[in-house]
Design a protein around this motif. Structure first.
Motif, PDB file in Angstrom:
ATOM      1  N   ILE A 231      41.649 -79.445   3.072  1.00 27.06           N
ATOM      2  CA  ILE A 231      40.346 -79.356   3.711  1.00 27.06           C
ATOM      3  C   ILE A 231      40.418 -79.162   5.221  1.00 27.06           C
ATOM      4  CG2 ILE A 231      40.101 -81.847   4.027  1.00 27.06           C
ATOM      5  CD1 ILE A 231      37.182 -81.559   3.120  1.00 27.06           C
ATOM      6  N   GLU A 232      41.531 -79.568   5.831  1.00 27.86           N
ATOM      7  CA  GLU A 232      41.595 -79.571   7.287  1.00 27.86           C
ATOM      8  C   GLU A 232      41.656 -78.161   7.877  1.00 27.86           C
ATOM      9  OE1 GLU A 232      42.753 -83.346   5.674  1.00 27.86           O
ATOM     10  OE2 GLU A 232      43.627 -81.382   5.337  1.00 27.86           O
ATOM     11  N   TYR A 233      41.102 -78.037   9.079  1.00 24.49           N
ATOM     12  CA  TYR A 233      41.244 -76.811   9.863  1.00 24.49           C
ATOM     13  C   TYR A 233      42.707 -76.670  10.278  1.00 24.49           C
ATOM     14  CZ  TYR A 233      40.688 -73.531  13.730  1.00 24.49           C
ATOM     15  OH  TYR A 233      40.799 -72.450  14.562  1.00 24.49           O
ATOM     16  N   PRO A 234      43.328 -75.486  10.215  1.00 23.37           N
ATOM     17  CA  PRO A 234      42.702 -74.196   9.956  1.00 23.37           C
ATOM     18  C   PRO A 234      42.773 -73.731   8.504  1.00 23.37           C
ATOM     19  CG  PRO A 234      44.905 -73.829  10.766  1.00 23.37           C
ATOM     20  CD  PRO A 234      44.722 -75.320  10.701  1.00 23.37           C
ATOM     21  N   ALA A 235      43.419 -74.481   7.621  1.00 20.37           N
ATOM     22  CA  ALA A 235      43.587 -74.002   6.246  1.00 20.37           C
ATOM     23  C   ALA A 235      42.238 -73.856   5.548  1.00 20.37           C
ATOM     24  CB  ALA A 235      44.496 -74.947   5.470  1.00 20.37           C
ATOM     25  N   GLN A 236      41.492 -74.964   5.443  1.00 21.05           N
ATOM     26  CA  GLN A 236      40.157 -74.971   4.843  1.00 21.05           C
ATOM     27  C   GLN A 236      40.133 -74.254   3.499  1.00 21.05           C
ATOM     28  OE1 GLN A 236      37.614 -73.472   8.032  1.00 21.05           O
ATOM     29  NE2 GLN A 236      37.356 -75.541   8.818  1.00 21.05           N
ATOM     30  N   THR A 237      41.103 -74.615   2.657  1.00 18.11           N
ATOM     31  CA  THR A 237      41.183 -74.018   1.319  1.00 18.11           C
ATOM     32  C   THR A 237      40.774 -74.996   0.224  1.00 18.11           C
ATOM     33  OG1 THR A 237      43.553 -74.548   1.338  1.00 18.11           O
ATOM     34  CG2 THR A 237      42.928 -72.291   1.884  1.00 18.11           C
ATOM     35  N   ALA A 238      40.421 -76.231   0.580  1.00 18.25           N
ATOM     36  CA  ALA A 238      39.884 -77.154  -0.427  1.00 18.25           C
ATOM     37  C   ALA A 238      38.515 -76.644  -0.874  1.00 18.25           C
ATOM     38  CB  ALA A 238      39.765 -78.556   0.157  1.00 18.25           C
ATOM     39  N   ALA A 239      38.240 -76.763  -2.171  1.00 23.25           N
ATOM     40  CA  ALA A 239      36.997 -76.231  -2.733  1.00 23.25           C
ATOM     41  C   ALA A 239      35.860 -77.230  -2.541  1.00 23.25           C
ATOM     42  CB  ALA A 239      37.177 -75.916  -4.215  1.00 23.25           C
ATOM     43  N   LEU A 240      34.823 -76.841  -1.781  1.00 24.91           N
ATOM     44  CA  LEU A 240      33.694 -77.712  -1.468  1.00 24.91           C
ATOM     45  C   LEU A 240      32.427 -77.235  -2.166  1.00 24.91           C
ATOM     46  CD1 LEU A 240      34.169 -78.270   2.383  1.00 24.91           C
ATOM     47  CD2 LEU A 240      35.199 -79.503   0.465  1.00 24.91           C
ATOM     48  N   LEU A 241      31.548 -78.187  -2.466  1.00 18.71           N
ATOM     49  CA  LEU A 241      30.245 -77.837  -3.042  1.00 18.71           C
ATOM     50  C   LEU A 241      29.358 -77.183  -2.000  1.00 18.71           C
ATOM     51  CD1 LEU A 241      29.667 -81.090  -5.126  1.00 18.71           C
ATOM     52  CD2 LEU A 241      30.147 -78.803  -6.036  1.00 18.71           C
ATOM     53  N   ASP A 242      29.382 -77.680  -0.772  1.00 17.34           N
ATOM     54  CA  ASP A 242      28.638 -77.096   0.341  1.00 17.34           C
ATOM     55  C   ASP A 242      29.623 -76.492   1.327  1.00 17.34           C
ATOM     56  OD1 ASP A 242      26.065 -77.918  -0.592  1.00 17.34           O
ATOM     57  OD2 ASP A 242      26.524 -79.961   0.091  1.00 17.34           O
ATOM     58  N   PRO A 243      29.221 -75.473   2.068  1.00 15.44           N
ATOM     59  CA  PRO A 243      30.180 -74.749   2.913  1.00 15.44           C
ATOM     60  C   PRO A 243      30.752 -75.595   4.046  1.00 15.44           C
ATOM     61  CG  PRO A 243      28.140 -73.492   2.611  1.00 15.44           C
ATOM     62  CD  PRO A 243      27.875 -74.870   2.089  1.00 15.44           C
ATOM     63  N   TYR A 244      31.910 -75.162   4.518  1.00 18.14           N
ATOM     64  CA  TYR A 244      32.456 -75.688   5.758  1.00 18.14           C
ATOM     65  C   TYR A 244      31.511 -75.350   6.910  1.00 18.14           C
ATOM     66  CZ  TYR A 244      36.989 -76.337   3.416  1.00 18.14           C
ATOM     67  OH  TYR A 244      37.994 -76.748   2.587  1.00 18.14           O
ATOM     68  N   LEU A 245      31.600 -76.147   7.968  1.00 19.28           N
ATOM     69  CA  LEU A 245      30.857 -75.863   9.188  1.00 19.28           C
ATOM     70  C   LEU A 245      31.758 -75.118  10.165  1.00 19.28           C
ATOM     71  CD1 LEU A 245      29.111 -79.345   9.642  1.00 19.28           C
ATOM     72  CD2 LEU A 245      28.349 -77.359   8.309  1.00 19.28           C
ATOM     73  N   ASP A 246      31.145 -74.526  11.185  1.00 23.38           N
ATOM     74  CA  ASP A 246      31.915 -73.713  12.129  1.00 23.38           C
ATOM     75  C   ASP A 246      32.487 -74.507  13.293  1.00 23.38           C
ATOM     76  OD1 ASP A 246      29.670 -74.296  13.608  1.00 23.38           O
ATOM     77  OD2 ASP A 246      29.084 -72.204  13.954  1.00 23.38           O
ATOM     78  N   GLY A 247      32.366 -75.822  13.257  1.00 25.07           N
ATOM     79  CA  GLY A 247      32.827 -76.651  14.351  1.00 25.07           C
ATOM     80  C   GLY A 247      31.720 -77.016  15.314  1.00 25.07           C
ATOM     81  N   GLN A 248      30.587 -76.304  15.198  1.00 22.44           N
ATOM     82  CA  GLN A 248      29.422 -76.573  16.036  1.00 22.44           C
ATOM     83  C   GLN A 248      28.227 -77.027  15.209  1.00 22.44           C
ATOM     84  OE1 GLN A 248      29.885 -76.405  19.339  1.00 22.44           O
ATOM     85  NE2 GLN A 248      32.004 -75.742  18.893  1.00 22.44           N
ATOM     86  N   GLY A 249      28.486 -77.367  13.959  1.00 20.65           N
ATOM     87  CA  GLY A 249      27.423 -77.870  13.101  1.00 20.65           C
ATOM     88  C   GLY A 249      26.723 -76.831  12.267  1.00 20.65           C
ATOM     89  N   ARG A 250      27.143 -75.562  12.357  1.00 22.03           N
ATOM     90  CA  ARG A 250      26.478 -74.497  11.614  1.00 22.03           C
ATOM     91  C   ARG A 250      27.272 -74.145  10.354  1.00 22.03           C
ATOM     92  NH1 ARG A 250      26.148 -72.903  17.070  1.00 22.03           N
ATOM     93  NH2 ARG A 250      28.116 -71.762  16.811  1.00 22.03           N
ATOM     94  N   PRO A 251      26.595 -73.992   9.193  1.00 27.10           N
ATOM     95  CA  PRO A 251      27.310 -73.645   7.961  1.00 27.10           C
ATOM     96  C   PRO A 251      27.949 -72.265   8.058  1.00 27.10           C
ATOM     97  CG  PRO A 251      25.087 -74.446   7.486  1.00 27.10           C
ATOM     98  CD  PRO A 251      25.151 -74.211   8.965  1.00 27.10           C
ATOM     99  N   THR A 252      29.115 -72.132   7.459  1.00 29.34           N
ATOM    100  CA  THR A 252      29.786 -70.841   7.348  1.00 29.34           C
ATOM    101  C   THR A 252      29.594 -70.318   5.926  1.00 29.34           C
ATOM    102  OG1 THR A 252      31.890 -71.745   6.571  1.00 29.34           O
ATOM    103  CG2 THR A 252      31.534 -71.705   8.953  1.00 29.34           C
ATOM    104  N   GLY A 253      30.217 -69.217   5.624  1.00 26.26           N
ATOM    105  CA  GLY A 253      30.188 -68.696   4.259  1.00 26.26           C
ATOM    106  C   GLY A 253      31.372 -69.158   3.431  1.00 26.26           C
ATOM    107  N   ASN A 254      32.162 -70.086   3.964  1.00 23.82           N
ATOM    108  CA  ASN A 254      33.395 -70.508   3.295  1.00 23.82           C
ATOM    109  C   ASN A 254      33.192 -71.817   2.552  1.00 23.82           C
ATOM    110  OD1 ASN A 254      36.077 -70.933   2.553  1.00 23.82           O
ATOM    111  ND2 ASN A 254      36.633 -71.826   4.532  1.00 23.82           N
TER     112      ASN A 254
END
Length: 634
Positions: free
Chosen positions: A344-367
């Motif tokens: 789950i940790e940046y920069p890999a972010q390959t853990a499968a989440l129900l809701d998207p990762y955020l961009d570091g500024q609180g905004r949802p990404t498409g990942n």
């Protein structure tokens, strides 16, 4: 009689019956009757003056344990009654008021990976500037052959920190490795196990170009120009790793024997090796034949992404390995490992989440990360293995992967009707609250690695900005799972970082551990001391389907025991981290004697590992864990 724990008589006490115990034969009788050795009078070993943590509810306090000559526990009780079982040749050990308890059961670990890693230089998860990293790697070049290794000897360095280049946010590129004073191929293996950094020479040997497609379950990172940057993720690492020469079998066996001795010195008596194929089984065979396999081993046969789509072929593959290696003393088959997502940790972010990762500024990404196997495929695979009595062990780190595993287990239960298989989900960094009660309902083991449940660079800087505070509060939800009725089991995922069993237990209790910069939501998810001790003994024995044999200190059970140097049931929680192990027994056989030369050497190895540098606190918390989980098997 003597207080030594290294006499020849004790080492041989278990005899053939003790060897049978290592194979998991003969569970304790339901009646709890003492084994036949009691009728012969004398015990092989008596430990008195201890505080016995039996792991069983209720009952009178105990201070002594007698071990029979068949490797079973003869008696548990007070000093006077148990010492009556001592004869003229019985070893008698003074517990000095410290804890005597079941050996630690590690429900998710990769000991052979630790042995393999020990043969190569390590960055120890360090954070460095590019200039500092260049200086370190130049030293490694000299240490591994210098000019005599040019131009074709690979430099492979372990425990690279994928987020450790300073200033923060600096991205790795093969150009930095290409600038080293060498023509040798250079590879840095990520401590998170999901990232590998290769020089251009290594990429060329592997034939990786801009046109190379991503393999299933992996990614070749490319720059804005479309060219490979040198970073390979997950199963893409194998594109380079398959070209790296293997160490000799003799060197590897010796290295693995040393790390297994360190595990025994930590008090570990049973391990589930969570990534096993033919290569690993051959190593275990060699270790067993040499008499250098001190623990009981449950090998989890790893299936790759493609294998999960063909249940019949997967069953045939696993059964074939079982037939070939089931005669190896110390191994017990019946478990399969599947890798459902990444980390789950940046920069890999390959853990499968129900809701998207955020961009570091609180905004949802498409990942939303990567899910390597669908619930439907996993359900069919589980049904096939459960149908023959085997259990499944899933790497499920993100909440979407956890749900996928549970959905698969539920589908298999409907298909087979078989409940007591003890299918498992490991890691459980995020679990959706709606899924918490499903563990108990489905009889699924929740295998957690709680040494990571601390506020450090991985859980704070590399995670909090990318998942937000609400999900962050639910990290490693141990107490929530316990309250929902789940069976908690423990594992280290060594070689995550240095093997530190007792700091692992301490961290489950205070959610800080010895290296945390702070505590990670202890008010929500910390466990009691008793729950933690049971989790790592009887709980994991239950997961591994040997709770009839080990996991508690009861008459008739196998004498898989550890004698500590302090009372972990009463000492300050922070003091648990520094616990030393005076003696470890498996099936009544001493596999670690802290007073012997071999025992001191093993303990010294543990101390060196614990003293390794850590970035910003507890740096190597994910080192090796997911390489071992399945990103790069043999």
């Amino acid at each position: 009689m003597t207080s030594s724990v290294s006499r020849r008589g004790l080492l041989a006490a278990a005899g053939a019956a003790g060897a049978a115990g290592l194979l998991g034969a003969g569970p304790a009788s339901a009646s709890g009757a003492a084994p036949a050795a009691a009728a012969r009078g004398a015990a092989a070993l008596v430990v008195h003056g201890a505080r016995v943590f039996t792991g069983t509810p209720g009952g009178a306090p105990a201070t002594a344990v007698a071990v029979g000559r068949d490797g079973r526990i003869l008696a548990v009780g007070g000093d006077a009654e148990v010492r009556r079982l001592a004869g003229r040749d019985t070893e008698v050990v003074d517990g000095r008021g410290a804890t005597l308890m079941s050996g630690i059961h590690d429900g998710h670990v990769h000991p052979l990976g630790a042995g393999d890693r020990s043969l190569r230089p390590s960055l120890e998860g360090a954070e460095t500037t590019a200039a500092e990293l260049t200086e370190i790697l130049t030293g490694f070049l000299a240490d591994t052959g210098g000019a005599g290794a040019e131009p074709d000897t690979w430099l492979v360095v372990e425990d690279w920190n994928p987020v450790g280049l300073l200033p923060a946010g600096t991205l790795p590129h093969h150009a930095l490795l290409d600038a080293l004073p060498t023509r040798r191929p250079v590879v840095l293996v990520g401590g998170d196990g999901h990232n590998l950094w290769a020089s251009q020479r290594a990429l060329d040997i592997a034939g990786i170009t801009a046109a190379t497609p991503d393999p299933a379950g992996g990614r070749i990172v490319k720059g804005a120009d479309g060219q490979p940057t040198g970073v390979l993720k997950d199963d893409a690492q194998d594109l380079v790793k398959r070209h790296v020469p293997e160490p000799t079998r003799a060197a590897l066996v010796e290295a693995c024997a040393k790390v297994l001795a360190q595990a025994a010195a930590s008090g570990v008596t049973t391990m589930m090796d969570a990534l096993v194929g033919r290569h690993e089984l051959e190593l275990y065979q060699a270790l067993s034949a040499a008499g250098r396999l001190p623990q009981r081993i449950v090998p989890a046969i790893r299936l790759d992404v493609e294998q999960t789509k063909d249940p019949a072929a997967s069953v045939a593959y696993a059964r074939g390995l079982e037939r070939e290696f089931r005669g190896v003393a110390g191994l017990r088959f019946g478990t399969v490992k599947v890798f459902l997502d990444g980390v789950i940790e940046y920069p890999a972010q390959t853990a499968a989440l129900l809701d998207p990762y955020l961009d570091g500024q609180g905004r949802p990404t498409g990942n939303r990360g990567e899910l390597y196997t669908s619930a439907a495929d996993y359900g069919r695979l589980t049904a096939a293995f459960n149908g023959i009595g085997w259990q499944m062990h899933a790497h499920g780190l993100g909440d979407r992967a956890v749900r996928t595993a549970l959905d698969g287990y539920e589908a298999a239960l409907r298909a087979t009707g078989r409940r007591d298989l003890r299918n498992t989900v490991a890691h459980l960094q995020l679990v959706d609250p709606a899924d918490l009660p499903r563990f108990a309902r489905l009889g699924v083991a929740a295998c957690m690695q709680l040494q990571w449940a601390t506020a450090d660079t991985w859980t704070m800087e590399a995670l909090l900005p990318y998942i937000g505070p609400e999900r962050h509060r639910r990290m490693y939800p141990a107490r929530s799972l316990e309250r929902a009725g789940a069976r908690l089991t423990g594992g280290s995922d060594w070689p995550v970082d240095a093997l530190q069993v007792w700091n692992q237990l301490r961290t489950a209790i205070d959610r800080r551990g010895a290296y945390g910069a702070g505590a990670l939501h202890p008010e929500l998810e910390a466990l009691s001391r008793t729950s933690t001790l049971r989790m790592h003994t009887l709980g994991t024995a239950w997961q591994l389907r040997q709770d009839g044999l080990t996991g508690t200190v009861e008459r008739g059970k196998a004498a898989d025991l550890v004698l500590l140097d302090r009372d972990v049931t009463r000492c300050p929680v922070a003091d648990i981290s520094g616990t030393g192990v005076r003696m470890t027994l498996v099936g009544g056989r001493v596999v670690h004697d802290g007073d012997s030369a071999a025992g001191r050497a093993a303990s010294a190895g543990l101390a060196r590992g614990a003293a390794a540098p850590r970035p910003a606190a507890y740096a190597a918390v994910h080192g090796g864990r997911h390489r071992a989980c399945g990103c790069s098997g043999h």
